[in-house]
Write a protein that holds these residues in place. Structure first.
Motif, short mmCIF file in Angstrom:
data_model
loop_
_atom_site.label_atom_id
_atom_site.label_comp_id
_atom_site.label_asym_id
_atom_site.label_seq_id
_atom_site.Cartn_x
_atom_site.Cartn_y
_atom_site.Cartn_z
N LEU A 50 16.40 1.25 2.84
CA LEU A 50 14.98 1.53 2.97
C LEU A 50 14.20 0.22 2.96
CD1 LEU A 50 14.58 4.51 0.47
CD2 LEU A 50 15.33 4.54 2.87
N SER A 51 13.09 0.21 3.70
CA SER A 51 12.23 -0.95 3.76
C SER A 51 10.81 -0.57 3.35
CB SER A 51 12.18 -1.54 5.18
OG SER A 51 13.46 -1.97 5.60
N CYS A 52 10.13 -1.49 2.72
CA CYS A 52 8.73 -1.33 2.35
C CYS A 52 7.99 -2.59 2.76
CB CYS A 52 8.58 -1.06 0.85
SG CYS A 52 6.87 -0.93 0.28
N VAL A 53 7.14 -2.47 3.77
CA VAL A 53 6.38 -3.61 4.29
C VAL A 53 4.95 -3.53 3.78
CG1 VAL A 53 5.63 -4.84 6.34
CG2 VAL A 53 7.83 -3.67 6.34
N ALA A 54 4.45 -4.64 3.27
CA ALA A 54 3.13 -4.66 2.66
C ALA A 54 2.11 -5.43 3.50
CB ALA A 54 3.20 -5.29 1.28
N SER A 55 0.88 -4.93 3.46
CA SER A 55 -0.28 -5.63 4.00
C SER A 55 -1.33 -5.70 2.91
CB SER A 55 -0.85 -4.91 5.23
OG SER A 55 0.11 -4.84 6.27
N GLY A 56 -1.96 -6.86 2.75
CA GLY A 56 -3.01 -7.01 1.77
C GLY A 56 -2.54 -7.30 0.36
N ILE A 57 -1.26 -7.50 0.18
CA ILE A 57 -0.70 -7.84 -1.12
C ILE A 57 0.54 -8.69 -0.90
CG2 ILE A 57 0.74 -5.77 -1.30
CD1 ILE A 57 0.12 -5.75 -4.30
N ILE A 58 0.75 -9.64 -1.78
CA ILE A 58 1.91 -10.53 -1.69
C ILE A 58 2.97 -10.04 -2.66
CG2 ILE A 58 2.74 -12.89 -1.82
CD1 ILE A 58 0.66 -12.40 0.36
N PHE A 59 4.07 -9.55 -2.12
CA PHE A 59 5.11 -8.99 -2.96
C PHE A 59 5.72 -10.01 -3.91
CE2 PHE A 59 6.43 -5.09 -0.23
CZ PHE A 59 5.51 -4.31 -0.90
N SER A 60 5.79 -11.26 -3.48
CA SER A 60 6.39 -12.29 -4.33
C SER A 60 5.54 -12.59 -5.56
CB SER A 60 6.62 -13.57 -3.53
OG SER A 60 5.40 -14.11 -3.06
N ARG A 61 4.31 -12.10 -5.60
CA ARG A 61 3.42 -12.31 -6.73
C ARG A 61 3.17 -11.03 -7.53
NH1 ARG A 61 -1.27 -16.07 -3.81
NH2 ARG A 61 0.15 -17.72 -3.09
N GLY B 122 4.96 -7.11 -8.99
CA GLY B 122 6.11 -6.25 -9.15
C GLY B 122 6.09 -5.12 -8.13
N VAL B 123 7.26 -4.73 -7.67
CA VAL B 123 7.39 -3.65 -6.70
C VAL B 123 8.44 -2.68 -7.21
CG1 VAL B 123 7.86 -3.02 -4.31
CG2 VAL B 123 6.82 -5.24 -4.84
N ALA B 124 8.16 -1.41 -7.09
CA ALA B 124 9.07 -0.38 -7.58
C ALA B 124 9.34 0.67 -6.51
CB ALA B 124 8.51 0.29 -8.83
N TRP B 125 10.51 1.26 -6.59
CA TRP B 125 10.85 2.43 -5.81
C TRP B 125 10.90 3.64 -6.74
CZ3 TRP B 125 11.14 2.86 -0.60
CH2 TRP B 125 11.29 1.70 0.15
N PHE B 126 10.31 4.73 -6.29
CA PHE B 126 10.37 6.02 -6.96
C PHE B 126 10.91 7.05 -5.98
CE2 PHE B 126 7.29 3.68 -9.37
CZ PHE B 126 7.33 4.19 -10.66
N ARG B 127 11.33 8.18 -6.50
CA ARG B 127 11.76 9.26 -5.63
C ARG B 127 11.38 10.60 -6.25
NH1 ARG B 127 18.38 8.85 -6.28
NH2 ARG B 127 18.51 9.67 -8.43
N GLN B 128 11.21 11.59 -5.39
CA GLN B 128 10.89 12.93 -5.85
C GLN B 128 11.65 13.94 -5.01
OE1 GLN B 128 6.70 13.93 -6.01
NE2 GLN B 128 7.10 15.45 -7.61
N ALA B 129 12.49 14.71 -5.68
CA ALA B 129 13.27 15.76 -5.04
C ALA B 129 12.54 17.09 -5.17
CB ALA B 129 14.66 15.85 -5.67
N PRO B 130 12.81 18.03 -4.27
CA PRO B 130 12.17 19.34 -4.36
C PRO B 130 12.41 19.99 -5.71
CG PRO B 130 13.27 19.10 -2.25
CD PRO B 130 13.69 17.93 -3.09
N GLY B 131 11.34 20.48 -6.33
CA GLY B 131 11.45 21.15 -7.61
C GLY B 131 11.65 20.24 -8.81
N ARG C 298 1.45 -2.41 -7.88
CA ARG C 298 0.17 -2.31 -8.59
C ARG C 298 -0.27 -0.84 -8.59
NH1 ARG C 298 -3.54 -7.56 -7.50
NH2 ARG C 298 -4.17 -7.00 -9.62
N THR C 299 -1.36 -0.50 -7.94
CA THR C 299 -1.82 0.89 -7.92
C THR C 299 -1.69 1.53 -6.54
OG1 THR C 299 -4.12 0.22 -7.50
CG2 THR C 299 -3.45 0.48 -9.79
N THR C 300 -0.97 0.88 -5.64
CA THR C 300 -0.85 1.36 -4.27
C THR C 300 0.51 1.99 -4.03
OG1 THR C 300 -2.38 -0.34 -3.47
CG2 THR C 300 -0.97 0.71 -1.84
N TRP C 301 0.50 3.11 -3.34
CA TRP C 301 1.72 3.84 -2.98
C TRP C 301 1.84 3.95 -1.47
CZ3 TRP C 301 5.11 6.05 -6.62
CH2 TRP C 301 4.68 5.98 -7.95
N GLY C 302 3.08 3.92 -0.99
CA GLY C 302 3.32 4.20 0.41
C GLY C 302 3.33 5.69 0.67
N GLN C 303 3.56 6.06 1.92
CA GLN C 303 3.53 7.46 2.33
C GLN C 303 4.84 8.18 2.05
OE1 GLN C 303 4.24 5.01 4.42
NE2 GLN C 303 6.10 5.81 5.39
#
Length: 111
Positions: free
Chosen positions: A20-31, A33-42, A98-103
């Motif tokens: 999986l890839s996560c590309v950012a605009s407006g924020i510098i990932f190297s500065r 923290g970045v996290a991955w979350f997941r949500q399964a049905p139910g 930070r407070t931003t989430w992808g789709q």
């Protein structure tokens, strides 16, 4: 104007791999923290992995040894390499900084 865009999800067989890839605009990932979350049905959303600005990484017990989070500073992109996938890994995976989430991007592990 911070945007995170995930990609790379799809359908794979048990034991297979996805990156999986996560590309950012407006924020510098190297500065930040970045996290991955997941949500399964139910199920509730769960934390999967984090990479800090120091490049230190942390993993949930459920994915430790199978998943690897990494960062490409030149591309301002964070990756989640997923190996030895199991049906229980099926979920929508989200990138967060930070407070931003992808789709989100759908990962389905099935025979």
């Amino acid at each position: 104007q911070v945007q995170l865009v995930e990609s790379g999800g799809g359908l794979v067989q048990p034991g297979g791999s996805l990156r999986l890839s996560c590309v950012a605009s407006g924020i510098i990932f190297s500065r930040n923290g970045v996290a991955w979350f997941r949500q399964a049905p139910g199920k509730q959303r769960e934390w999967v992995a984090t990479i800090l600005n120091s490049a230190h990484t942390n993993y949930a017990d459920s994915v430790r040894g199978r998943f690897t989070i990494s960062r490409d500073n030149a591309k301002n992109t964070v990756y989640l390499q997923m190996n030895s996938l199991k049906p229980e890994d099926t979920a929508v995976y989200y990138c967060q900084s930070r407070t931003t989430w992808g789709q989100g991007t759908q990962v389905t592990v099935s025979s």
